[in-house]
Design a protein around this motif. Structure first.
Motif, PDB file in Angstrom:
ATOM      1  N   PHE A 119      55.840 -23.447 -56.695  1.00  0.00           N
ATOM      2  CA  PHE A 119      56.230 -24.465 -55.763  1.00  0.00           C
ATOM      3  C   PHE A 119      57.228 -23.952 -54.655  1.00  0.00           C
ATOM      4  N   VAL A 120      57.031 -24.370 -53.386  1.00  0.00           N
ATOM      5  CA  VAL A 120      58.029 -24.059 -52.310  1.00  0.00           C
ATOM      6  C   VAL A 120      58.514 -25.171 -51.638  1.00  0.00           C
ATOM      7  N   LEU A 121      59.545 -25.540 -52.397  1.00  0.00           N
ATOM      8  CA  LEU A 121      60.376 -26.767 -51.527  1.00  0.00           C
ATOM      9  C   LEU A 121      61.045 -26.320 -50.024  1.00  0.00           C
ATOM     10  N   GLN A 122      60.582 -26.993 -49.051  1.00  0.00           N
ATOM     11  CA  GLN A 122      60.993 -26.428 -47.675  1.00  0.00           C
ATOM     12  C   GLN A 122      61.445 -27.822 -46.986  1.00  0.00           C
ATOM     13  N   SER A 123      62.429 -27.603 -46.105  1.00  0.00           N
ATOM     14  CA  SER A 123      62.931 -28.733 -45.492  1.00  0.00           C
ATOM     15  C   SER A 123      63.594 -28.210 -44.136  1.00  0.00           C
ATOM     16  N   GLY A 124      64.290 -29.145 -43.439  1.00  0.00           N
ATOM     17  CA  GLY A 124      65.005 -28.969 -42.545  1.00  0.00           C
ATOM     18  C   GLY A 124      66.317 -28.706 -43.108  1.00  0.00           C
ATOM     19  N   GLU A 125      67.467 -28.355 -42.412  1.00  0.00           N
ATOM     20  CA  GLU A 125      68.715 -28.274 -42.931  1.00  0.00           C
ATOM     21  C   GLU A 125      69.487 -29.837 -42.898  1.00  0.00           C
ATOM     22  N   ASP A 126      69.161 -30.282 -44.298  1.00  0.00           N
ATOM     23  CA  ASP A 126      69.439 -31.744 -44.430  1.00  0.00           C
ATOM     24  C   ASP A 126      70.243 -31.794 -45.613  1.00  0.00           C
ATOM     25  N   HIS A 127      71.407 -31.031 -45.479  1.00  0.00           N
ATOM     26  CA  HIS A 127      72.174 -30.674 -46.491  1.00  0.00           C
ATOM     27  C   HIS A 127      73.243 -32.015 -47.230  1.00  0.00           C
ATOM     28  N   LYS A 128      73.457 -32.754 -45.965  1.00  0.00           N
ATOM     29  CA  LYS A 128      74.197 -33.907 -46.446  1.00  0.00           C
ATOM     30  C   LYS A 128      73.432 -34.922 -47.405  1.00  0.00           C
ATOM     31  N   GLU A 129      72.020 -34.910 -47.255  1.00  0.00           N
ATOM     32  CA  GLU A 129      71.216 -35.962 -47.936  1.00  0.00           C
ATOM     33  C   GLU A 129      70.711 -35.111 -49.221  1.00  0.00           C
ATOM     34  N   TYR A 130      70.714 -33.904 -49.004  1.00  0.00           N
ATOM     35  CA  TYR A 130      70.150 -33.122 -50.292  1.00  0.00           C
ATOM     36  C   TYR A 130      71.166 -31.777 -50.720  1.00  0.00           C
ATOM     37  N   PRO A 131      72.461 -32.260 -50.992  1.00  0.00           N
ATOM     38  CA  PRO A 131      73.394 -31.041 -51.106  1.00  0.00           C
ATOM     39  C   PRO A 131      72.707 -30.150 -52.290  1.00  0.00           C
ATOM     40  N   ALA A 132      73.532 -29.186 -52.334  1.00  0.00           N
ATOM     41  CA  ALA A 132      73.052 -28.257 -53.478  1.00  0.00           C
ATOM     42  C   ALA A 132      73.065 -28.738 -54.998  1.00  0.00           C
ATOM     43  N   SER A 133      73.818 -29.768 -55.170  1.00  0.00           N
ATOM     44  CA  SER A 133      73.990 -30.415 -56.306  1.00  0.00           C
ATOM     45  C   SER A 133      72.600 -31.170 -56.909  1.00  0.00           C
TER      46      SER A 133
END
Length: 349
Positions: A107-121
């Motif tokens: 499975f490839v999880l792909q997005s724009g750089e939306d790191h505030k909503e989807y941080p590494a944690s």
């Protein structure tokens, strides 16, 4: 095809490397006969490594929100016409559950750089959820540029692979394609971090990007040879009507196929997708990509309700097919050219 170009392709097959001026000569001088000669060699090389097996990856495009403003991209932050969306953890896992039923084991999880909503944690937790539900599957992330500690956190959570196209190995060209807020040096540093952390790492470039020359492509090949990525994602540049590059010409279909063949001859065991962009520019583009040395296809597992919103370029294919239809379509297309879809993670050797 001149004897000189044929000799260069033969030497690439034998030695897996060329000098910059030789790469330039190939890109400047190739014709259909040269391309077909390289494709035959690349196809034989791929079959010697992988047989007639094609690996499939299921892409989940979970957010089209992006903080960046890349000049070529349809989900750039300044595109006010883009209809933005984000998927929840439950929706992402549901896409993977459905994909698993249809034989996807990556499975490839792909997005724009939306790191505030989807941080590494948060991404690490999503990776853990997928791995718990499907321990026999690989998880690939394609989330853009982050920091070392972010990549480390997600790797420790179980992420196996990371796709980050270098876009171009030329700082000068990079700065023509990206806003001043983005750094060529940081992008290259991210790739080094990913490899250091043990990710199966994917790089790659657009073919026929605005202002790209044969010299730029030669620099890409030299970079790929020295970096030795596990995956190379490369497809033709396709313009989007809501970007500054809307009127730029499409990248060349033929040159894209030629580059795929040269990548296969340079790095025989690399994982090499025939991309959606290749299928968009020409109806049988993905089949021809496989016949030029590619060995990976990446169908879409995103909910059909959001697929048209993840438009990096105009005219993207497979936005209305269900996951089952995408899977069946790929299988039938591969069978028509003598290849078989393999139900496996499809790791790099």
């Amino acid at each position: 095809m001149t004897d000189k170009l044929k000799a260069l392709i033969d030497r690439l097959e034998a030695e897996h490397t060329l000098k910059k001026e030789e790469w330039v000569a190939l890109f400047d001088g190739y014709d259909d006969e040269t391309r077909e000669y390289a494709a035959k060699k690349a196809r034989e090389t791929a079959q010697s490594v992988f047989g007639n097996k094609i690996y499939i990856r299921g892409i989940v495009e979970f957010s089209n929100v992006c903080k960046n403003d890349c000049l070529y991209c349809g989900i750039r932050c300044s595109n006010s016409n883009a209809v933005r969306y984000r998927l929840t953890e439950e929706e992402i896992l549901s896409c993977c559950d459905e994909g698993y039923k249809y034989g996807f084991r990556t499975f490839v999880l792909q997005s724009g750089e939306d790191h505030k909503e989807y941080p590494a944690s948060r991404m690490a937790e999503i990776v853990r959820m997928i791995k718990k539900a499907h321990p026999d599957c690989a998880v690939t992330l394609s989330l853009g540029e982050m920091e070392y500690e972010d990549y480390k956190l997600m790797k420790e959570a179980g992420a196996d692979r990371y796709l980050l196209r270098h876009e171009t190995a030329s700082k000068e060209l990079y700065e023509k394609l990206h806003p001043q807020s983005m750094s060529f040096e940081h992008r290259m540093q991210c790739l080094k971090w990913l490899k250091e952390l043990g990710y199966q790492t994917g790089a790659g470039m657009m073919i026929g990007a605005p202002y790209q020359t044969s010299e730029h492509l030669a620099e890409d090949m030299l970079f790929l040879r020295s970096f030795e990525p596990h995956m190379i994602g490369t497809g033709p540049f396709l313009p989007h009507s809501d970007t500054p590059f809307r009127d730029m010409p499409k990248g060349s279909y033929e040159l894209t196929l030629f580059v795929l063949s040269l990548c296969r001859l340079m790095l025989p065991d690399v994982l090499l997708p025939a991309t959606t962009a290749l299928g968009t520019i020409r109806p049988n583009g993905r089949e021809q990509g496989v016949l030029s040395g590619a060995n990976v296809i990446m169908p879409n597992l995103s909910p059909t309700a959001v697929r048209k919103k993840y438009m990096l370029y105009d005219g993207k294919i497979c936005t209305e097919d269900s996951s089952d239809e995408c899977r069946s379509c790929v299988q039938a297309r591969m069978k028509s050219i003598g290849y078989e879809v393999e139900i496996t993670r499809g790791d790099h050797r």
